[in-house]
Design a protein around this motif. Structure first.
Motif, short mmCIF file in Angstrom:
data_model
loop_
_atom_site.label_atom_id
_atom_site.label_comp_id
_atom_site.label_asym_id
_atom_site.label_seq_id
_atom_site.Cartn_x
_atom_site.Cartn_y
_atom_site.Cartn_z
N GLN A 30 -9.01 -8.18 4.62
CA GLN A 30 -7.65 -8.66 4.44
C GLN A 30 -6.78 -7.49 4.91
OE1 GLN A 30 -6.93 -9.34 0.20
NE2 GLN A 30 -9.06 -8.88 -0.22
N ASP A 31 -5.76 -7.77 5.67
CA ASP A 31 -4.92 -6.63 6.05
C ASP A 31 -3.45 -7.00 6.21
OD1 ASP A 31 -5.36 -8.15 8.29
OD2 ASP A 31 -5.55 -6.46 9.65
N ARG A 32 -2.63 -5.99 6.13
CA ARG A 32 -1.19 -6.13 6.31
C ARG A 32 -0.70 -4.86 7.01
NH1 ARG A 32 -2.31 -10.22 4.39
NH2 ARG A 32 -1.19 -11.60 2.96
N ALA A 33 0.37 -5.01 7.79
CA ALA A 33 0.97 -3.85 8.45
C ALA A 33 2.48 -3.93 8.30
CB ALA A 33 0.58 -3.82 9.92
N ASP A 34 3.12 -2.80 8.27
CA ASP A 34 4.57 -2.76 8.18
C ASP A 34 5.06 -1.39 8.64
OD1 ASP A 34 7.12 -3.64 7.72
OD2 ASP A 34 6.70 -4.36 5.68
N PHE A 35 6.36 -1.29 8.82
CA PHE A 35 6.95 -0.01 9.24
C PHE A 35 7.64 0.64 8.04
CE2 PHE A 35 9.85 2.84 11.44
CZ PHE A 35 9.07 3.29 12.49
N ALA A 36 7.26 1.83 7.69
CA ALA A 36 7.92 2.58 6.61
C ALA A 36 7.61 4.05 6.83
CB ALA A 36 7.41 2.14 5.24
N ASN A 38 8.98 6.01 8.58
CA ASN A 38 9.14 6.28 10.01
C ASN A 38 7.83 6.16 10.79
OD1 ASN A 38 10.82 6.76 12.12
ND2 ASN A 38 10.66 8.99 12.01
N THR A 39 6.95 5.29 10.34
CA THR A 39 5.69 5.11 11.05
C THR A 39 5.10 3.73 10.76
OG1 THR A 39 3.63 6.25 11.58
CG2 THR A 39 4.12 6.00 9.25
N PHE A 40 4.08 3.34 11.55
CA PHE A 40 3.41 2.08 11.25
C PHE A 40 2.36 2.33 10.18
CE2 PHE A 40 5.15 0.94 15.38
CZ PHE A 40 5.73 -0.27 15.03
N ILE A 41 2.36 1.44 9.24
CA ILE A 41 1.41 1.57 8.14
C ILE A 41 0.54 0.33 8.10
CG2 ILE A 41 1.23 1.60 5.61
CD1 ILE A 41 3.72 3.36 5.59
N THR A 42 -0.77 0.53 8.10
CA THR A 42 -1.66 -0.62 7.92
C THR A 42 -2.58 -0.37 6.73
OG1 THR A 42 -3.27 0.28 9.48
CG2 THR A 42 -1.74 -1.33 10.36
N ILE A 43 -2.80 -1.43 6.01
CA ILE A 43 -3.73 -1.38 4.88
C ILE A 43 -4.77 -2.46 5.13
CG2 ILE A 43 -4.02 -1.58 2.39
CD1 ILE A 43 -1.03 -0.83 2.11
N GLN A 44 -6.03 -2.07 5.20
CA GLN A 44 -7.11 -3.03 5.40
C GLN A 44 -8.03 -2.97 4.19
OE1 GLN A 44 -9.03 -1.81 9.03
NE2 GLN A 44 -7.21 -2.15 10.25
N ILE A 45 -8.31 -4.12 3.64
CA ILE A 45 -9.18 -4.17 2.46
C ILE A 45 -10.48 -4.87 2.82
CG2 ILE A 45 -9.39 -5.08 0.12
CD1 ILE A 45 -6.34 -4.90 -0.11
N TYR A 46 -11.58 -4.23 2.50
CA TYR A 46 -12.90 -4.80 2.76
C TYR A 46 -13.56 -5.10 1.42
CZ TYR A 46 -12.20 -2.87 7.43
OH TYR A 46 -11.70 -2.57 8.67
N ASP A 47 -12.91 -5.90 0.64
CA ASP A 47 -13.43 -6.15 -0.71
C ASP A 47 -12.75 -7.39 -1.28
OD1 ASP A 47 -14.89 -5.66 -3.00
OD2 ASP A 47 -13.51 -4.17 -3.81
N GLU A 48 -13.32 -7.89 -2.34
CA GLU A 48 -12.67 -8.93 -3.13
C GLU A 48 -12.08 -8.24 -4.35
OE1 GLU A 48 -16.14 -11.16 -3.71
OE2 GLU A 48 -15.88 -12.33 -1.89
N PRO A 49 -11.16 -8.79 -5.11
CA PRO A 49 -10.59 -10.12 -4.89
C PRO A 49 -9.55 -10.11 -3.78
CG PRO A 49 -9.50 -9.02 -6.70
CD PRO A 49 -10.59 -8.09 -6.26
N GLU A 50 -9.27 -11.30 -3.27
CA GLU A 50 -8.21 -11.42 -2.28
C GLU A 50 -6.88 -11.14 -2.99
OE1 GLU A 50 -6.89 -14.80 0.83
OE2 GLU A 50 -9.02 -14.58 0.36
N GLU A 52 -3.05 -11.23 -4.02
CA GLU A 52 -1.95 -12.19 -4.00
C GLU A 52 -0.83 -11.59 -3.14
OE1 GLU A 52 -1.82 -14.92 -6.13
OE2 GLU A 52 -3.73 -14.49 -7.12
N GLU A 53 0.01 -12.46 -2.58
CA GLU A 53 1.15 -11.97 -1.79
C GLU A 53 1.99 -10.98 -2.59
OE1 GLU A 53 1.81 -11.86 1.36
OE2 GLU A 53 -0.05 -12.99 1.59
N GLU A 54 2.12 -11.29 -3.87
CA GLU A 54 2.91 -10.43 -4.76
C GLU A 54 2.33 -9.01 -4.81
OE1 GLU A 54 3.34 -11.24 -9.17
OE2 GLU A 54 4.32 -12.99 -8.24
N GLN A 55 1.01 -8.93 -4.82
CA GLN A 55 0.37 -7.61 -4.88
C GLN A 55 0.56 -6.84 -3.58
OE1 GLN A 55 -3.47 -9.31 -6.20
NE2 GLN A 55 -3.43 -7.72 -7.77
N TRP A 56 0.44 -7.57 -2.45
CA TRP A 56 0.72 -6.91 -1.16
C TRP A 56 2.16 -6.39 -1.16
CZ3 TRP A 56 -2.57 -5.13 2.14
CH2 TRP A 56 -3.79 -5.77 2.35
N GLY A 57 3.05 -7.24 -1.67
CA GLY A 57 4.48 -6.85 -1.74
C GLY A 57 4.64 -5.59 -2.57
#
Ligand code: AMP
Ligand code: MG
Length: 338
Positions: A30-36, A38-50, A52-57
């Motif tokens: 599962q992954d998400r990327a955003d700009f903060a 002053n750089t690109f930030i990506t977080i990739q998760i190789y695990d469960e649980p999936e 929630e959008e709220e947690q990514w937020g």
């Protein structure tokens, strides 16, 4: 804040799981990327649980909250408040800012001033990486070289409240060399609290691996060559539940009258660093510390940096201006060219 896009090079680091034959499910991510920060930030998760959008937020809000405290480019940040009150008043700050400042002050001494969190008066003169970057006059630089005494960053705690003060007028904090590493480490902690045991965080060249599933070092982290195209890994190191943090003259720079000036400043001269080291990657348990070390080694220059790594038993890979590289790593850590 104006950003010089051409001057900002994001270090892209490739990460592969070595033992792909194990169980396939763990490669699903599962992954998400955003700009903060002053750089690109990506977080990739190789695990469960999936998550929630709220947690990514919450993860990305947490990163922005740290930026809102520590950025010297945000007029409302605690760091700006401390800078605005230099030579005047102490400022009440959050526990987070206090912790970062205390850590930065301690480590600045450990690296004998090569990393200096009160470098702000100098970086504000040069403004490397911004549209209005310029070469300050000798007089301007002389005027700020006496504003870099880390002992004049006073920190105190009273009845559960935290305070900071820059003792001299004109002193200024710049936490650009540690903020990403700190934020990445905090985000790793948050992921752990969410029950995640395996993830890869990339904060623009600050790589943090969360891996509580495997005691083995089984992540193959590709290191960006300062000489290749962005995103092209040149060599790799194998890492486990730890951080691989890189600094380099290619990450952020400005070209003024045909001369390239990089964003890392030598606090002893007030000039952008210009030595044999073009880039360095540091592997350490804590990414805030690795962030401080990577900047410091760039400043120290080849011989001093190598001696420091050996003396303090650190691990680093140096990229030199003649195109060669040198890996000072523990014996059992695999590495090599790709
Ligand atoms: P890094 O990319 O982690 O090496 O950090 C570089 C950033 O830290 C620069 O863009 C400046 O904001 C700031 N900086 C530059 N030189 C120094 C230094 N000698 N000590 C501490 N911070 C620095
Ligand atoms: Mg750094």
């Amino acid at each position: 804040m104006r950003r010089n896009r051409l001057g900002v090079f994001i270090l892209v680091v490739l990460a592969l799981i070595l033992t792909a034959c194990e169980d396939k499910a763990r490669l699903e991510k599962q992954d998400r990327a955003d700009f903060a920060l002053n750089t690109f930030i990506t977080i990739q998760i190789y695990d469960e649980p999936e998550l929630e959008e709220e947690q990514w937020g919450a993860l990305f809000t947490g990163i922005r909250d740290i930026e809102a405290l520590l950025s010297k480019y945000d007029d409302n940040s605690e760091v700006s408040n401390i800078n605005d009150n230099a030579g005047r008043d102490r400022v009440k700050i959050s526990k987070t800012t206090y912790e970062v400042l205390a850590f930065a002050k301690e480590k600045s001494k450990f690296v004998e001033g090569a990393f200096n969190p009160v470098i702000g008066s100098v970086t504000s003169l040069w403004r490397i990486g911004h549209d209005d970057a310029r070469v300050p006059s000798k007089e301007e630089l002389e005027g700020v070289l006496n504003k870099l005494d880390i002992n004049k960053l006073s920190l105190s705690e009273e009845g559960g409240s935290y305070y900071a003060k820059l003792e001299d007028k004109g002193m200024s904090l710049d936490l650009g060399a540690v903020a990403k590493g700190y934020a990445a480490e905090r985000t790793k902690q948050k992921l752990k609290e969410m029950g995640i045991k395996r993830a890869l965080l990339d904060f623009g060249g600050n790589i943090v691996i969360l891996d509580e599933k495997q005691p083995l070092k089984e992540w193959k982290i590709g290191l960006q060559s300062p000489f290749a195209n962005r995103g092209e890994a040149f060599m790799f190191v194998v890492a486990g539940d730890e951080a691989v943090v890189s600094s380099g003259d290619y990450e952020r720079f400005s070209v003024i009258d045909g001369i390239k000036y990089q964003h890392i400043i030598d606090p002893f001269t007030g000039h952008p660093v210009n030595n044999e080291i073009r880039g360095v990657s540091v592997i350490a348990e804590d990414s805030a510390l690795a962030d401080i070390y990577s900047t410091s080694l760039m400043v120290m220059g080849k011989e001093k940096a190598k001696a420091f790594v050996k003396e303090k038993k650190l691990e680093a890979v140096f990229f030199y201006s003649d195109g060669s590289y040198e890996a000072l790593l523990k014996e059992d850590r695999k590495n090599g060219t790709l």
